[in-house]
Design a protein around this motif. Structure first.
Motif, PDB file in Angstrom:
ATOM      1  N   GLY A  94       0.814  -1.209   0.000  1.00 23.20           N
ATOM      2  CA  GLY A  94       0.000   0.000   0.000  1.00 23.20           C
ATOM      3  C   GLY A  94       0.847   1.258   0.000  1.00 23.20           C
ATOM      4  O   GLY A  94       0.590   2.202  -0.758  1.00 23.20           O
ATOM      5  N   LEU A  95       1.876   1.277   0.854  1.00 27.66           N
ATOM      6  CA  LEU A  95       2.773   2.434   0.895  1.00 27.66           C
ATOM      7  C   LEU A  95       3.476   2.632  -0.444  1.00 27.66           C
ATOM      8  O   LEU A  95       3.611   3.765  -0.929  1.00 27.66           O
ATOM      9  N   GLN A  96       3.922   1.535  -1.033  1.00 25.18           N
ATOM     10  CA  GLN A  96       4.655   1.644  -2.294  1.00 25.18           C
ATOM     11  C   GLN A  96       3.750   2.121  -3.427  1.00 25.18           C
ATOM     12  O   GLN A  96       4.160   2.955  -4.250  1.00 25.18           O
ATOM     13  N   THR A  97       2.530   1.618  -3.467  1.00 28.51           N
ATOM     14  CA  THR A  97       1.590   2.058  -4.496  1.00 28.51           C
ATOM     15  C   THR A  97       1.303   3.547  -4.353  1.00 28.51           C
ATOM     16  O   THR A  97       1.301   4.300  -5.338  1.00 28.51           O
ATOM     17  N   ALA A  98       1.074   3.991  -3.118  1.00 23.80           N
ATOM     18  CA  ALA A  98       0.787   5.404  -2.872  1.00 23.80           C
ATOM     19  C   ALA A  98       2.001   6.280  -3.176  1.00 23.80           C
ATOM     20  O   ALA A  98       1.866   7.394  -3.702  1.00 23.80           O
ATOM     21  N   THR A  99       3.184   5.787  -2.847  1.00 22.71           N
ATOM     22  CA  THR A  99       4.404   6.548  -3.131  1.00 22.71           C
ATOM     23  C   THR A  99       4.589   6.721  -4.631  1.00 22.71           C
ATOM     24  O   THR A  99       4.907   7.817  -5.118  1.00 22.71           O
ATOM     25  N   ARG A 100       4.386   5.648  -5.373  1.00 29.85           N
ATOM     26  CA  ARG A 100       4.508   5.726  -6.830  1.00 29.85           C
ATOM     27  C   ARG A 100       3.481   6.711  -7.401  1.00 29.85           C
ATOM     28  O   ARG A 100       3.782   7.492  -8.310  1.00 29.85           O
ATOM     29  N   ALA A 101       2.265   6.662  -6.873  1.00 31.95           N
ATOM     30  CA  ALA A 101       1.229   7.577  -7.349  1.00 31.95           C
ATOM     31  C   ALA A 101       1.598   9.026  -7.041  1.00 31.95           C
ATOM     32  O   ALA A 101       1.446   9.916  -7.886  1.00 31.95           O
ATOM     33  N   MET A 102       2.089   9.268  -5.833  1.00 36.22           N
ATOM     34  CA  MET A 102       2.459  10.629  -5.445  1.00 36.22           C
ATOM     35  C   MET A 102       3.608  11.147  -6.305  1.00 36.22           C
ATOM     36  O   MET A 102       3.582  12.293  -6.784  1.00 36.22           O
ATOM     37  N   LYS A 103       4.616  10.324  -6.515  1.00 36.84           N
ATOM     38  CA  LYS A 103       5.755  10.739  -7.335  1.00 36.84           C
ATOM     39  C   LYS A 103       5.349  10.972  -8.784  1.00 36.84           C
ATOM     40  O   LYS A 103       5.998  11.732  -9.502  1.00 36.84           O
ATOM     41  N   ASP A 104       4.267  10.329  -9.190  1.00 38.59           N
ATOM     42  CA  ASP A 104       3.792  10.460 -10.563  1.00 38.59           C
ATOM     43  C   ASP A 104       2.853  11.654 -10.730  1.00 38.59           C
ATOM     44  O   ASP A 104       2.319  11.877 -11.815  1.00 38.59           O
ATOM     45  N   GLY A 105       2.629  12.393  -9.633  1.00 40.01           N
ATOM     46  CA  GLY A 105       1.791  13.582  -9.717  1.00 40.01           C
ATOM     47  C   GLY A 105       0.301  13.321  -9.640  1.00 40.01           C
ATOM     48  O   GLY A 105      -0.497  14.150 -10.093  1.00 40.01           O
TER      49      GLY A 105
ATOM     50  N   TYR B  74     -13.635   6.506  -6.991  1.00 36.15           N
ATOM     51  CA  TYR B  74     -14.413   5.414  -6.402  1.00 36.15           C
ATOM     52  C   TYR B  74     -14.455   4.218  -7.348  1.00 36.15           C
ATOM     53  O   TYR B  74     -14.239   3.066  -6.936  1.00 36.15           O
ATOM     54  N   TRP B  75     -14.711   4.478  -8.613  1.00 35.13           N
ATOM     55  CA  TRP B  75     -14.846   3.397  -9.596  1.00 35.13           C
ATOM     56  C   TRP B  75     -13.523   2.654  -9.777  1.00 35.13           C
ATOM     57  O   TRP B  75     -13.501   1.425  -9.869  1.00 35.13           O
ATOM     58  N   VAL B  76     -12.426   3.385  -9.826  1.00 35.69           N
ATOM     59  CA  VAL B  76     -11.108   2.755  -9.951  1.00 35.69           C
ATOM     60  C   VAL B  76     -10.854   1.827  -8.773  1.00 35.69           C
ATOM     61  O   VAL B  76     -10.407   0.680  -8.945  1.00 35.69           O
ATOM     62  N   LEU B  77     -11.136   2.292  -7.569  1.00 33.36           N
ATOM     63  CA  LEU B  77     -10.944   1.455  -6.386  1.00 33.36           C
ATOM     64  C   LEU B  77     -11.810   0.199  -6.443  1.00 33.36           C
ATOM     65  O   LEU B  77     -11.341  -0.910  -6.174  1.00 33.36           O
ATOM     66  N   ALA B  78     -13.064   0.377  -6.782  1.00 33.82           N
ATOM     67  CA  ALA B  78     -14.014  -0.733  -6.753  1.00 33.82           C
ATOM     68  C   ALA B  78     -13.719  -1.792  -7.808  1.00 33.82           C
ATOM     69  O   ALA B  78     -14.105  -2.954  -7.644  1.00 33.82           O
ATOM     70  N   HIS B  79     -13.029  -1.412  -8.890  1.00 35.10           N
ATOM     71  CA  HIS B  79     -12.801  -2.342  -9.999  1.00 35.10           C
ATOM     72  C   HIS B  79     -11.339  -2.717 -10.203  1.00 35.10           C
ATOM     73  O   HIS B  79     -11.028  -3.503 -11.105  1.00 35.10           O
ATOM     74  N   HIS B  80     -10.442  -2.204  -9.376  1.00 30.54           N
ATOM     75  CA  HIS B  80      -9.023  -2.378  -9.690  1.00 30.54           C
ATOM     76  C   HIS B  80      -8.587  -3.834  -9.699  1.00 30.54           C
ATOM     77  O   HIS B  80      -7.690  -4.211 -10.459  1.00 30.54           O
ATOM     78  N   GLU B  81      -9.209  -4.707  -8.882  1.00 29.57           N
ATOM     79  CA  GLU B  81      -8.755  -6.095  -8.866  1.00 29.57           C
ATOM     80  C   GLU B  81      -9.037  -6.800 -10.194  1.00 29.57           C
ATOM     81  O   GLU B  81      -8.309  -7.723 -10.583  1.00 29.57           O
ATOM     82  N   ILE B  82     -10.079  -6.367 -10.897  1.00 28.47           N
ATOM     83  CA  ILE B  82     -10.367  -6.936 -12.218  1.00 28.47           C
ATOM     84  C   ILE B  82      -9.306  -6.483 -13.221  1.00 28.47           C
ATOM     85  O   ILE B  82      -8.805  -7.284 -14.026  1.00 28.47           O
TER      86      ILE B  82
ATOM     87  N   HIS C  56      -4.299   2.698 -15.950  1.00 26.77           N
ATOM     88  CA  HIS C  56      -3.114   3.439 -15.507  1.00 26.77           C
ATOM     89  C   HIS C  56      -2.781   3.117 -14.053  1.00 26.77           C
ATOM     90  O   HIS C  56      -1.613   2.881 -13.708  1.00 26.77           O
ATOM     91  N   PHE C  57      -3.784   3.095 -13.196  1.00 27.89           N
ATOM     92  CA  PHE C  57      -3.579   2.796 -11.774  1.00 27.89           C
ATOM     93  C   PHE C  57      -2.873   1.457 -11.598  1.00 27.89           C
ATOM     94  O   PHE C  57      -1.907   1.340 -10.834  1.00 27.89           O
ATOM     95  N   CYS C  58      -3.349   0.449 -12.305  1.00 26.72           N
ATOM     96  CA  CYS C  58      -2.776  -0.889 -12.151  1.00 26.72           C
ATOM     97  C   CYS C  58      -1.412  -1.014 -12.829  1.00 26.72           C
ATOM     98  O   CYS C  58      -0.464  -1.542 -12.240  1.00 26.72           O
ATOM     99  N   ALA C  59      -1.307  -0.534 -14.056  1.00 22.94           N
ATOM    100  CA  ALA C  59      -0.079  -0.735 -14.831  1.00 22.94           C
ATOM    101  C   ALA C  59       1.101   0.061 -14.294  1.00 22.94           C
ATOM    102  O   ALA C  59       2.244  -0.421 -14.304  1.00 22.94           O
ATOM    103  N   ASP C  60       0.854   1.261 -13.792  1.00 27.90           N
ATOM    104  CA  ASP C  60       1.955   2.140 -13.401  1.00 27.90           C
ATOM    105  C   ASP C  60       2.225   2.186 -11.904  1.00 27.90           C
ATOM    106  O   ASP C  60       3.331   2.556 -11.493  1.00 27.90           O
ATOM    107  N   TRP C  61       1.241   1.814 -11.090  1.00 26.09           N
ATOM    108  CA  TRP C  61       1.435   1.905  -9.643  1.00 26.09           C
ATOM    109  C   TRP C  61       1.220   0.560  -8.947  1.00 26.09           C
ATOM    110  O   TRP C  61       2.140   0.028  -8.331  1.00 26.09           O
ATOM    111  N   ASP C  62       0.033   0.008  -9.056  1.00 28.24           N
ATOM    112  CA  ASP C  62      -0.327  -1.194  -8.299  1.00 28.24           C
ATOM    113  C   ASP C  62       0.496  -2.411  -8.723  1.00 28.24           C
ATOM    114  O   ASP C  62       1.102  -3.098  -7.900  1.00 28.24           O
ATOM    115  N   GLU C  63       0.536  -2.684 -10.004  1.00 30.59           N
ATOM    116  CA  GLU C  63       1.224  -3.872 -10.511  1.00 30.59           C
ATOM    117  C   GLU C  63       2.725  -3.832 -10.255  1.00 30.59           C
ATOM    118  O   GLU C  63       3.374  -4.874 -10.116  1.00 30.59           O
ATOM    119  N   LYS C  64       3.271  -2.638 -10.157  1.00 27.08           N
ATOM    120  CA  LYS C  64       4.715  -2.488  -9.966  1.00 27.08           C
ATOM    121  C   LYS C  64       5.130  -2.428  -8.497  1.00 27.08           C
ATOM    122  O   LYS C  64       6.331  -2.417  -8.201  1.00 27.08           O
TER     123      LYS C  64
END
Length: 270
Positions: A129-140, A180-188, A219-227
């Motif tokens: 969770g921290l890493q995903t949020a850090t990547r998102a923050m650094k990505d603007g 909200y939609w991104v959160l609710a569907h990100h696992e798919i 974008h959320f999954c490919a650039d932050w979550d998956e990495k």
């Protein structure tokens, strides 16, 4: 502890840091000896005990002091029998408690610390969770998307197959419909990067093409979550996110819908 010598879960050190490269990890998720298939890998009792111990030792910023004003014992035994004064007091107390709701969500995130929540990867769910949020923050990313990234998997051990809807429901009053939609569907959408190792369809997300938030979820999954499975990645500490979390939770509930939203005044009357 003796079971650790027999169970590869406790000695396996995965070399991959992206889900798309995770064939060995996925194989380990399928068959782990001496452990029932709970959340993929963990023994139920051990996992529950570990989470409980961490919950007992959580350290958060000091909570607001509760009012010392004595609250008289209510007389009503069902809501329809309450007086206006009683319900207004109930509403005020709920409104005060609601201001600390972000702390409860952080407490849930804190229970995901520890090696037992690595689940075959290099990082615990907490660090993920921290890493995903850090990547998102650094990505603007926007403030609310960074907060969503931090909490996106807090429900993973509660309901793995539908875990995105747990933080999505908690954050929904305070974030935009797209977030909200991104959160609710990100696992798919995340399945695109690994589900083929289970002989699943990586294009499950295609069913949602045309939705306004489709590209944002990709974008959320490919650039932050998956990495965000890199054990050597230097994530920001949790206190880096305190201001963002508090800012998001301080928004007026359902601000995006206006005063007419049917849930805006529920429970607290505010």
């Amino acid at each position: 502890r003796g079971g650790r010598d027999k169970n590869p879960l406790f000695i396996y050190s995965p070399p991959k840091v992206h889900l798309k490269d995770a064939a060995p990890i996925c194989a380990s998720l399928i068959a782990v000896p001496h452990s029932p298939p709970v959340c993929g890998m963990m023994n139920t009792q051990k996992a529950a005990a570990a989470v409980y111990r961490r919950a007992q030792s959580i350290s958060l910023p000091a909570a607001r002091p509760h009012s010392s004003v004595a609250v008289p014992e209510p007389k009503f035994i069902h809501l329809s029998g309450a007086s206006r004064a009683e319900m207004q007091k109930v509403g005020a107390l709920y409104a005060a408690a609601e201001k600390d709701s972000w702390r409860r969500l952080v407490a849930l995130l804190e229970t995901q610390r520890g090696d037992d929540t690595k689940l075959g990867t290099q990082v615990s769910l907490y660090d993920h969770g921290l890493q995903t949020a850090t990547r998102a923050m650094k990505d603007g990313a926007s403030e609310e998307m960074v907060v969503a990234s931090l909490f996106h998997d807090v429900g993973e051990l509660l309901c793995p197959k539908n875990h995105g809807e747990i933080p999505a429901a908690v954050l929904r009053p305070f974030v935009s419909e797209d977030t909200y939609w991104v959160l609710a569907h990100h696992e798919i959408f995340q399945a695109y990067h690994y589900i083929h190792h289970f002989d699943g369809d990586p294009n499950l997300r295609d069913a949602f093409k045309g939705h306004p938030a489709y590209d944002a979820c990709v974008h959320f999954c490919a650039d932050w979550d998956e990495k965000a499975f890199d054990g050597a990645y230097a994530s920001y500490p949790i206190d880096k996110f305190w201001p963002l979390i508090k800012n998001v939770f301080s928004r007026e509930a359902y601000w995006w819908a206006g005063p007419g939203h049917p849930k805006r005044m529920l429970v607290s009357g505010q």
